[in-house]
Design an enzyme around this catalytic site. Structure first.
Site, short mmCIF file in Angstrom:
data_model
loop_
_atom_site.label_atom_id
_atom_site.label_comp_id
_atom_site.label_asym_id
_atom_site.label_seq_id
_atom_site.Cartn_x
_atom_site.Cartn_y
_atom_site.Cartn_z
N TYR B 181 0.85 -1.19 0.00
CA TYR B 181 0.00 0.00 0.00
C TYR B 181 0.88 1.23 0.00
O TYR B 181 2.08 1.15 0.27
CB TYR B 181 -0.92 0.00 1.23
CG TYR B 181 -0.22 0.32 2.52
CD1 TYR B 181 0.34 -0.69 3.30
CD2 TYR B 181 -0.10 1.64 2.96
CE1 TYR B 181 1.00 -0.40 4.47
CE2 TYR B 181 0.57 1.95 4.14
CZ TYR B 181 1.12 0.92 4.89
OH TYR B 181 1.78 1.22 6.06
N CYS B 182 0.23 2.40 -0.30
CA CYS B 182 0.96 3.65 -0.16
C CYS B 182 0.02 4.77 0.26
O CYS B 182 -0.59 4.67 1.32
CB CYS B 182 1.78 3.98 -1.39
SG CYS B 182 0.92 3.88 -2.96
N ARG B 183 -0.10 5.82 -0.55
CA ARG B 183 -0.80 7.02 -0.05
C ARG B 183 -2.30 7.01 -0.24
O ARG B 183 -3.03 7.70 0.47
CB ARG B 183 -0.24 8.26 -0.73
CG ARG B 183 1.22 8.46 -0.48
CD ARG B 183 1.73 9.70 -1.19
NE ARG B 183 3.16 9.84 -0.98
CZ ARG B 183 4.06 9.96 -1.95
NH1 ARG B 183 3.68 9.97 -3.22
NH2 ARG B 183 5.34 10.07 -1.67
N CYS B 187 -2.15 6.37 -5.81
CA CYS B 187 -0.72 6.57 -5.58
C CYS B 187 0.00 5.51 -6.40
O CYS B 187 -0.27 4.32 -6.28
CB CYS B 187 -0.44 6.39 -4.09
SG CYS B 187 1.29 6.43 -3.68
N TYR B 211 -3.00 4.52 3.38
CA TYR B 211 -2.91 4.75 4.82
C TYR B 211 -3.97 5.70 5.35
O TYR B 211 -4.62 5.38 6.37
CB TYR B 211 -1.49 5.24 5.17
CG TYR B 211 -1.40 5.86 6.53
CD1 TYR B 211 -1.52 5.10 7.69
CD2 TYR B 211 -1.20 7.24 6.67
CE1 TYR B 211 -1.46 5.68 8.95
CE2 TYR B 211 -1.14 7.82 7.93
CZ TYR B 211 -1.27 7.05 9.07
OH TYR B 211 -1.22 7.62 10.30
#
Lengths: 224, 224
Positions: B181-183, B187, B211
């Site tokens: 996962y990221c932003r 993303c 997140y």
DNA sequence: TGAATATTCAAATGATCTATTGAATGAAAG
DNA sequence: CTTTCATTCAATAGATCATTTGAATATTCA
């Protein structure tokens, strides 16, 4: 329809598309048109009158809303009927509304000055009303104009438009609790209906939002 | 900050306030700034760099976002730290995004061309991931830069920034499923991470958002 | 106190948006 | 097949927005 368009950066292009949708929401007149379109399919002329706009101006705004996917249009004979694009549209409007209610000073002022009702009139939530209706303990009062009532209403509601309410008090029960509703959370009709009925001694509260939100939540309606 | 302001009509004034909030969402650069601010408190300089904007321009956009209640700011020494205004902001952005995904031709094009991943990479929903984590069956991989990881992350995640991923493959398990996962939902970091890791034979999927959404949903995080 | 740094303010230019006007389209009715 | 009616298109002037520049404000550090 281009905007600050994509410097060949896919992410930026995507965000510009999202921004275009937000841009379409970013005008009071368009939000008002959305509220009316959310009641059911309406002609451009109808919507223009309802929102207090010139015919051409309403047409332009509606085209813009359509390009952003916020409304749909369908041709019926020589008129064009507009309706809400989908349930996500109500979500977007509601989210924007909540932010403004919390953070925009102007909005808070207007609400506390004209709609203190928010607390004073003890609004009923959708869930609470739905639960209570299963127990048959409530009279549902739709105070919108008959044309909108005809397009769809909460299952079991009776229609007494605000304009005729004072003349038709005898159609309402004295003992039982009444819940009044109209187009949405800031539709003035139900605020005024509750104020008037309380003054006359009725036991009445307001649904916190309106018919479109009730329908979008999958709660029981009667179609037009 | 006035807009088509209120002709002493309270409802119209209110809708103009709502429109002002939508207007603040209506620019690609501001949406990008919001995405970065949603990772945690960041300075103006930081945010400007992250969004690829000039310093002064980022400052102007941030002020505008603040006036609309979309971000908060706090002074810390000689810097000003901006963070997301509240969870309603993510709701609003998400609703707008869903409308664009469904209805805006440009957005659909970009998505199918660059992010077909949406289907191809079999994104995992928050609920699904949360359930699976309770059974300890997943390695959580955060591919954001360390500075953002430090501000907060999904509970139990390990941080291998995309840039260093190729050099650090040995830190990842071969048999177990990995979720990257990221932003947020668009993303690119996690898209590229999944592509790269699959090519190297890992069993990996993408979290469908990032997140900030995880945190807003009240799911377990580790704070900075 | 004075210099350095992060941010905001003020002003100016070009781009975009709004509302209105009058003409153009396209379906329906005579 | 011409007229009528609802709507959209095209063009315009006035308003608002985005970006950049250079000056102004605060806060830290010397």
């Amino acid at each position: 329809m281009s905007g600050p368009e994509s410097t060949s950066n896919p992410k930026r292009a995507l965000y510009d598309s999202f921004a275009a949708v937000a841009q379409a929401l970013a005008h009071g007149h368009r939000l008002e048109l959305l509220e009316h379109a959310a009641q059911g399919e309406r002609s451009v002329e109808d919507l223009a009158a309802a929102a207090g706009l010139s015919f051409a101006n309403a047409s332009q705004h509606l085209l813009l809303l359509r390009r952003a996917g916020l409304v749909r249009s369908r041709k019926d004979g020589k008129r064009v009927l507009y309706s809400l694009g989908g349930p996500d549209v109500l979500d977007a409007v509601a989210a924007v509304r909540r932010i403004a209610e919390q953070s925009v000073a102007d909005a808070r002022d207007v609400i506390s000055r004209y709609f203190q009702a928010r607390d004073g009139l003890e609004p009923v939530s959708r869930q609470e009303l739905a639960a209570r209706l299963r127990r048959k303990a409530v009279t549902l009062l739709d105070v919108r104009p008959p044309a909108e009532f005809a397009l769809g209403r909460l299952a079991g509601a009776i229609n007494i438009p605000l304009k005729t309410l004072l003349r038709r008090l005898d159609e309402l029960p004295r003992g039982k609790e009444i819940v009044a509703y109209c187009r949405g959370p800031y539709c003035v009709l139900s605020f005024e209906a509750v104020a008037l009925l309380r003054q006359k001694g009725f036991k009445v509260r307001r649904l916190e939002d309106g018919y479109p939100e009730w329908k979008a939540a999958g709660l029981p309606v009667q179609a037009g």
